[in-house]
Design an enzyme around this catalytic site. Structure first.
Site, PDB file in Angstrom:
ATOM      1  N   ASP A 170      19.420  83.974  25.726  1.00 13.12           N
ATOM      2  CA  ASP A 170      18.136  83.644  25.910  1.00 13.12           C
ATOM      3  C   ASP A 170      17.680  83.699  27.385  1.00 13.12           C
ATOM      4  OD1 ASP A 170      15.727  81.973  26.221  1.00 13.12           O
ATOM      5  OD2 ASP A 170      16.092  80.847  24.553  1.00 13.12           O
TER       6      ASP A 170
ATOM      7  N   HIS B 235      14.387  84.236  23.419  1.00 12.64           N
ATOM      8  CA  HIS B 235      13.694  83.184  23.400  1.00 12.64           C
ATOM      9  C   HIS B 235      12.855  82.988  22.270  1.00 12.64           C
ATOM     10  CE1 HIS B 235      12.565  78.941  25.059  1.00 12.64           C
ATOM     11  NE2 HIS B 235      11.313  79.260  24.707  1.00 12.64           N
TER      12      HIS B 235
END
Length: 548
Positions: free
Chosen positions: A417, A447
């Protein structure tokens, strides 16, 4: 004549090269070699782009180009053997074992490899680019809050006629004719919480679209001053302030008192969702909750370095929201200083901390924020700015009351992420010791990305190819089935609710009491002997402790 022929040859040269290339690609060996060459050239071009934009390169990207899947470790079983798919990190309770048996999406995903599986491409696609045309329609309710503020609730009223007809027959195949993930024939309500800076991302729109097709009532919560919601008070929502969400949950429950209520947050929207679950405890109306790419440690997220592209994108959204109401805030905070901030921490500290420089107050202001005494009393400590940065997070850290959470919570995180701190900073002891928290950790996904290989699963009725959507909706269904079985077993044994069944509605008629103070609560770590004893026992009573 010769020059004319040369000009014709030069004009036809690109077409001749394409013709020769198409003829060469008919051989399987050359086709494979050409595909690898193109991917290698595209990778080198992407490296240059990332260096220009100062985006960190994922070290496993080269491995993705050669392998379709990456091994993971099944932490729940403790075997340490490599296994494909996400790692479910949790305490080995009856619910966790039930999820592994009945939630197939936790075991069989094939997340996309590079290039579609690149964390930055997935992140930008989920936050900026729609995956298909917007067919969902919403109607808005404005909810007046206790302090005079207003939040917006967008109800999904359905899809276009063609989409409804397409999926009409699939709902009839649900067992017993009941709505998916519900305890009765009433459809469940899915409360969606966007990012903290507000607005509906394409990722959330696809999730809402999928939930509507599976029989959920979908309602999207918009904080004050975001997504076109009017700002009627000179007060913005702090990162972990669940007061507005709490009133919205009570209102949604009053609209559908017979339906199960579940909630899912996107990214930084987990701040108010996890805070609400901790502060409400067993008095919450929610049956289960999920958080996709959540911010579990808020202070660390604001202080950690973020790639400039994402940092300036978030600041642009926050500053646009503030500049829209700049004249209303000039009497309570330094708007010019906030608009000139270049980091998330400085911007948040300027808005909500008294240590930041403030403009001189007018003589007729009844309080530091212009609030009436009754409103200030109702808001408690949040009626006034925090003394400093540390005290701000003592009352806004999402997991400050994690030991009070009394509903199952699934957190879906990715190791690559780009918007969150490294996966090594995840509070793993919380998931290993608290029976209500479950963590699905993947090696890739970006993300709020989690794109499935090929964009579609052969045995799933999905079009968006997003693994997090499939998992969240299936998690709600499996948890509902588990709690229904526990409730049935409890009644058969003469218990009032059985093992952690759905609460009786009469016990929740009174509104939950507000906490007087929010103390930072750290998860209690267990010794290795205690952890092994819990793993061997594998039992947990799912009966709620009504401590409020």
């Amino acid at each position: 004549m010769a020059s004319f022929l040369w000009e014709c040859l030069i004009c036809l040269l690109p077409s001749l090269l394409l013709l020769l290339l198409s003829l060469a690609l008919r051989r399987p060996g050359r086709r494979c070699w050409t595909r690898l060459a193109v991917r290698a050239a595209a990778w080198r071009l992407w490296v240059v782009i990332c260096l220009i934009l100062e985006l960190p390169l994922d070290r496993t990207a080269r491995t993705w180009m050669r392998e379709d899947g990456s091994p993971g470790t099944d932490v729940l079983s403790g075997s340490g053997q490599a296994s494909e798919g996400p790692r479910l990190i949790c305490k080995p309770t009856a619910l966790a074992k039930y999820l592994l048996r009945h939630c197939g999406s936790l075991a069989r995903p094939r997340l996309a490899s590079w290039p579609s599986g690149d964390p930055h491409l997935q992140t930008m696609s989920s936050l900026l680019c729609g995956q298909h045309e917007d067919t969902l329609q919403f109607t808005r309710d404005h909810l007046l809050l206790r302090d005079g503020g207003v939040v917006a609730l967008d109800w999904a009223v359905g899809t276009r006629l063609g989409e409804r007809r397409r999926w009409e027959g699939r709902k009839e195949h649900q067992a017993g004719g009941k709505a998916l993930g519900c305890f009765s024939t009433m459809p469940p309500v899915l409360l969606v919480i966007p990012q903290s800076w507000g607005g509906m991302t394409p990722h959330l729109k696809v999730l809402c679209h999928q939930a509507v097709r599976q029989g959920f009532y979908v309602v999207v919560f918009h904080a004050r001053g975001t997504a076109g919601c009017p700002l009627t008070t000179a007060r913005l929502t702090e990162f972990g302030d669940p007061a507005d969400l709490e009133q919205a949950v009570v209102y949604v429950h009053s609209r559908h008192p017979s339906s199960a209520l579940v909630a899912v947050s996107e990214g930084s929207g987990s701040g108010i969702l996890l805070s609400y679950l901790g502060e409400s405890g067993s008095s919450s109306y929610l049956t289960a909750a999920a958080a996709i790419s959540p911010v579990l440690l808020g202070q660390l997220w604001f202080e950690a370095a973020m790639p400039p592209v994402y940092r300036w994108g978030v600041l642009f959204k926050r500053k646009t929201q503030l500049s829209r109401y700049s004249s209303s805030f000039r009497g309570v905070l330094d708007v010019d200083r906030a608009l000139s901030c270049s980091s998330l921490r400085d911007f948040e500290e300027t808005l909500f901390c008294s240590s930041a420089p403030k403009p001189p107050l007018s003589s007729g202001s009844p309080s530091s924020r212009g609030l009436a005494p009754s409103v200030a009393w109702a808001l408690g400590e949040r009626a006034y700015p925090a003394e400093d940065w540390d005290s701000y997070w003592e009352r806004n850290e999402p997991l400050r009351d994690a030991d009070e959470v009394a509903v199952p919570v699934l957190c879906i995180c990715s190791s690559d992420d780009p918007l969150l701190p490294p996966a090594s900073t995840l509070p793993l002891p919380l998931f290993q010791t608290n029976p209500y928290f479950l963590l699905a950790l993947t090696d890739r996904g970006g993300h709020c990305g989690f794109t499935v290989e090929g964009g579609r699963s052969a045995d799933e009725e999905v079009e968006d190819g997003n693994w997090s959507h499939i998992t969240v909706l299936e998690f709600f269904r499996v948890v509902a089935d588990f709690l229904k079985g526990e409730e049935r077993d409890g009644w058969s044994h003469g218990g009032p609710l059985g093992e952690y069944g759905q609460r009786s509605r009469s016990s929740n008629m009174a509104p939950p009491r507000r906490r007087r103070a929010n103390m930072m609560r750290r998860p209690r770590l267990q010794t290795p002997e205690q952890s092994s004893a819990d793993a061997e026992e594998g039992k947990f009573t799912w009966k709620r402790s009504y401590t409020r």
